[in-house]
Design a protein around this motif. Structure first.
Motif, short mmCIF file in Angstrom:
data_model
loop_
_atom_site.label_atom_id
_atom_site.label_comp_id
_atom_site.label_asym_id
_atom_site.label_seq_id
_atom_site.Cartn_x
_atom_site.Cartn_y
_atom_site.Cartn_z
N ILE A 8 10.48 7.89 12.83
CA ILE A 8 10.15 7.96 11.37
C ILE A 8 11.25 7.33 10.44
O ILE A 8 11.16 6.40 9.66
N GLU A 9 12.73 7.61 10.83
CA GLU A 9 13.77 6.77 10.33
C GLU A 9 13.49 5.44 10.42
O GLU A 9 14.35 4.81 9.71
N GLN A 10 13.37 5.10 11.46
CA GLN A 10 13.52 3.43 12.09
C GLN A 10 12.52 2.89 11.15
O GLN A 10 12.98 1.88 10.93
N LEU A 11 11.38 3.30 11.04
CA LEU A 11 10.33 2.79 10.36
C LEU A 11 10.66 2.64 8.63
O LEU A 11 10.64 1.56 8.25
N LEU A 12 11.18 3.67 8.38
CA LEU A 12 11.88 3.59 6.97
C LEU A 12 13.13 2.59 6.81
O LEU A 12 13.22 1.93 5.84
N ILE A 13 13.93 2.63 7.85
CA ILE A 13 15.08 1.55 7.92
C ILE A 13 14.55 0.02 7.87
O ILE A 13 15.02 -0.94 6.98
N ASP A 14 13.37 -0.04 8.80
CA ASP A 14 12.84 -1.52 8.73
C ASP A 14 12.07 -1.79 7.42
O ASP A 14 12.44 -2.89 6.75
N GLU A 15 11.43 -0.73 6.65
CA GLU A 15 11.15 -0.92 5.38
C GLU A 15 12.33 -1.16 4.36
O GLU A 15 12.19 -2.21 3.36
N ILE A 16 13.31 -0.79 4.49
CA ILE A 16 14.53 -0.84 3.58
C ILE A 16 15.02 -2.45 3.69
O ILE A 16 15.09 -3.02 2.72
N ILE A 17 15.23 -2.77 4.97
CA ILE A 17 15.72 -4.12 5.39
C ILE A 17 14.55 -4.93 4.62
O ILE A 17 14.96 -5.95 4.13
N LEU A 18 13.47 -4.90 4.86
CA LEU A 18 12.49 -5.87 4.51
C LEU A 18 12.23 -5.97 2.95
O LEU A 18 12.24 -7.02 2.38
N GLU A 19 12.47 -4.90 2.18
CA GLU A 19 12.36 -4.68 0.94
C GLU A 19 13.57 -5.45 0.27
O GLU A 19 13.63 -6.21 -0.71
N SER A 20 14.91 -5.26 1.10
CA SER A 20 16.10 -5.65 0.38
C SER A 20 15.95 -7.39 0.58
O SER A 20 16.59 -8.26 -0.24
N LEU A 21 15.25 -7.94 1.63
CA LEU A 21 15.37 -9.28 1.86
C LEU A 21 14.20 -9.87 0.78
O LEU A 21 14.70 -11.01 0.27
N ARG A 22 13.26 -9.24 0.69
CA ARG A 22 12.16 -9.59 -0.67
C ARG A 22 12.75 -9.66 -1.94
O ARG A 22 12.61 -10.53 -2.61
#
Lengths: 177, 76
Positions: free
Chosen positions: A94-108
Motif C-alpha cells: 500500500i505504501e508503494q502504491l502511495l509512493i507511485d501516486e506521489i511521484i505521478l502527481e509531482s510530475l503532473r
C-alpha cells in the motif's frame, strides 16, 4: 485515452460504494467485515489496475511534457531518485502504491505549472483559459498533498496490505507485505 | 472596386485567421489537459479509498480531517 480512463473497473466501483457506507465515525463490525472481504477478494485486480493506469498516465504526462528525449530521461531519473528517497523497496504494497501516486502527481504538478507559465506569456490567451489551467494546477497540488498525508498516516499506523494470489490448483496463497 | 458578389466566410485577414487557428489549438490543448486531470483524479480516488479502507479496518477513523485510533467504543 479518455475512453480507457472513463471505464471504471467494477471492483473499484464496488469498493467506493462500500467505502461510502463505512465513511463515518463509528462503522459497525459488519460494515468493516464487508470492506475487508472486498479488499482481500480483489487485491490482485486492484494492484494490476493501479500499476497499469499509473504507467499509462505517467507515459501520457511524459509525452505531453516534452519532445526532448534527454529531458524525459532526466524526469525518469528524478522519479527513480524520489522513489528511492521514499524507501520504495522496503515499503509495504500500500505504501508503494502511495509512493507511485506521489511521484505521478509531482510530475503532473511540474508539467501543468510549466504549461500555465507558457500560457501566461503566450499572446492572445484568454483569462478564462488561464483560470481553467490554474484550477487544474490547484487540483494536482491538492492530490499531491493528500497522497503525502496518506503515506504518512499509513506508515504511522504500520498498515500492511493483504494480498491473495490464486495458484494453478485453485488454492489461495495469502501474503502479508 | 468590385470584389465579387459572394465573399466566402473564410476570407479573413491573415492576422485574424492566425488568431483563429491559435484559439483552436489552445482549445485542443485544454481538452487534453482536462482529460489527463480526469484520469489522475480517478486514479487518486481509488488509491486513497484503498488506503482509507485499510485505516478503517485497522481501527482508525477520520476526526476533523485527522485520522485517529478508535479507543474501543466501536465494539460496545
Amino acid at each position: 485515452m479518455e475512453n480507457e480512463t472513463n471505464k471504471q473497473p467494477p471492483p473499484a466501483t464496488k469498493l467506493m460504494e462500500i467505502f461510502k457506507k463505512v465513511d463515518k465515525e463509528y462503522p459497525t463490525e459488519q460494515e468493516l467485515k464487508e470492506v475487508q472481504q472486498h479488499l482481500t477478494e480483489n487485491t490482485t485486480e486492484f494492484l494490476a489496475l493501479q500499476k497499469l493506469s499509473q504507467n499509462l498516465i505517467s507515459n501520457q504526462i511524459k509525452k505531453t511534457f516534452s519532445t526532448s528525449e534527454e529531458l524525459r530521461d532526466d524526469l525518469a531519473k528524478g522519479a527513480e531518485a524520489l522513489r528511492h528517497e521514499l524507501g520504495y523497496k522496503s515499503s509495504s504494497t500500500i505504501e508503494q502504491l502511495l509512493i507511485d501516486e506521489i511521484i505521478l502527481e509531482s510530475l503532473r504538478l511540474h508539467q501543468i505549472q510549466l504549461f500555465l507559465s507558457e500560457l501566461t506569456t503566450r499572446p492572445g490567451t484568454q483569462l478564462l483559459t488561464l483560470k481553467k489551467v490554474s484550477d487544474l494546477a490547484s487540483a494536482a497540488q491538492s492530490r499531491f498533498n493528500k497522497a503525502v498525508q496518506m503515506l504518512t498516516q499509513v506508515r504511522k499506523a504500520g498498515i500492511k496490505l493483504q494480498i491473495n494470489i490464486a495458484t494453478a490448483g485453485g488454492k489461495q496463497i495469502n501474503l502479508q507485505k | 472596386m468590385y470584389v465579387g458578389k459572394d465573399i466566402p466566410s473564410y476570407n479573413l485577414s491573415g492576422k485574424a485567421q492566425e488568431q483563429k487557428l491559435q484559439n483552436q489549438k489552445q482549445a485542443a490543448e485544454i481538452v487534453n489537459e482536462v482529460a489527463i486531470d480526469q484520469a489522475l483524479e480517478e486514479n487518486h480516488t481509488l488509491i486513497t479509498a484503498i488506503a482509507e479502507a485499510l485505516l478503517l479496518l485497522n481501527g482508525y477513523h477520520l476526526h476533523k480531517g485527522l485520522w485517529r485510533k478508535i479507543n474501543g467504543k466501536r465494539n460496545q
